[in-house]
Design a protein around this motif. Structure first.
Motif, PDB file in Angstrom:
ATOM      1  N   UNK A 115       0.879  -1.170   0.000  1.00 48.71           N
ATOM      2  CA  UNK A 115       0.000   0.000   0.000  1.00 48.71           C
ATOM      3  C   UNK A 115       0.909   1.210   0.000  1.00 48.71           C
ATOM      4  N   UNK A 116       0.571   2.206  -0.816  1.00 44.30           N
ATOM      5  CA  UNK A 116       1.345   3.441  -0.765  1.00 44.30           C
ATOM      6  C   UNK A 116       0.405   4.633  -0.781  1.00 44.30           C
TER       7      UNK A 116
ATOM      8  N   UNK B  86      -3.944  13.773   1.588  1.00 48.69           N
ATOM      9  CA  UNK B  86      -3.580  12.651   0.720  1.00 48.69           C
ATOM     10  C   UNK B  86      -3.893  13.031  -0.728  1.00 48.69           C
ATOM     11  N   UNK B  87      -2.879  12.943  -1.588  1.00 45.57           N
ATOM     12  CA  UNK B  87      -3.065  13.298  -2.991  1.00 45.57           C
ATOM     13  C   UNK B  87      -3.039  12.071  -3.906  1.00 45.57           C
ATOM     14  N   UNK B  88      -2.610  10.921  -3.376  1.00 45.99           N
ATOM     15  CA  UNK B  88      -2.552   9.715  -4.195  1.00 45.99           C
ATOM     16  C   UNK B  88      -2.495   8.499  -3.290  1.00 45.99           C
ATOM     17  N   UNK B  89      -3.160   7.430  -3.685  1.00 48.89           N
ATOM     18  CA  UNK B  89      -2.969   6.157  -3.000  1.00 48.89           C
ATOM     19  C   UNK B  89      -3.041   5.033  -4.025  1.00 48.89           C
ATOM     20  N   UNK B  90      -2.376   3.940  -3.706  1.00 45.68           N
ATOM     21  CA  UNK B  90      -2.291   2.808  -4.613  1.00 45.68           C
ATOM     22  C   UNK B  90      -2.010   1.562  -3.774  1.00 45.68           C
ATOM     23  N   UNK B  91      -2.407   0.423  -4.295  1.00 41.23           N
ATOM     24  CA  UNK B  91      -2.091  -0.841  -3.627  1.00 41.23           C
ATOM     25  C   UNK B  91      -2.014  -1.927  -4.683  1.00 41.23           C
TER      26      UNK B  91
ATOM     27  N   UNK C 131       4.968   3.945   2.365  1.00 44.11           N
ATOM     28  CA  UNK C 131       4.878   2.640   1.718  1.00 44.11           C
ATOM     29  C   UNK C 131       4.788   1.579   2.808  1.00 44.11           C
ATOM     30  N   UNK C 132       3.801   0.686   2.681  1.00 39.49           N
ATOM     31  CA  UNK C 132       3.670  -0.434   3.604  1.00 39.49           C
ATOM     32  C   UNK C 132       3.732  -1.730   2.816  1.00 39.49           C
ATOM     33  N   UNK C 133       4.611  -2.622   3.256  1.00 40.47           N
ATOM     34  CA  UNK C 133       4.703  -3.973   2.701  1.00 40.47           C
ATOM     35  C   UNK C 133       4.784  -4.929   3.876  1.00 40.47           C
TER      36      UNK C 133
END
Length: 83
Positions: free
Chosen positions: A27-28, A37-42, A68-70
């Motif tokens: 997850x970022x 928050x301007x952007x998120x992605x997973x 960034x979470x991994x």
């Protein structure tokens, strides 16, 4: 797990490379300096596809925090976007 940010400062694309050797969920999030928050992605990183490319051409120039979470690892990096 080693995470590298490529293209910092970024103009149109910011690259994130995760060297883990195994499959990982990620997850970022990208935050501006006011905390918005301007952007998120997973998605899923695999041993053969361990790079995330983020298009930043529509994000205003400035300094941002990239989280960034991994798995159980969380990394926060400062990134710059310059157009």
């Amino acid at each position: 797990v080693r995470i590298t940010i490529q293209g910092n400062p970024a103009n149109s694309c910011l690259g994130i490379v995760c060297d883990s050797g195994s499959e990982l969920d990620y997850e970022l999030e990208l935050f501006d300096i006011s905390g918005r928050k301007v952007l998120d992605d997973s998605g899923i990183l695999t041993s053969t596809d361990s790079r995330i490319d983020i298009g930043v051409s529509n994000i205003p120039s400035g300094v941002y925090l990239l989280r960034i979470r991994t798995g159980d690892i969380e990394i926060v990096k400062t990134v710059s976007i310059i157009h």
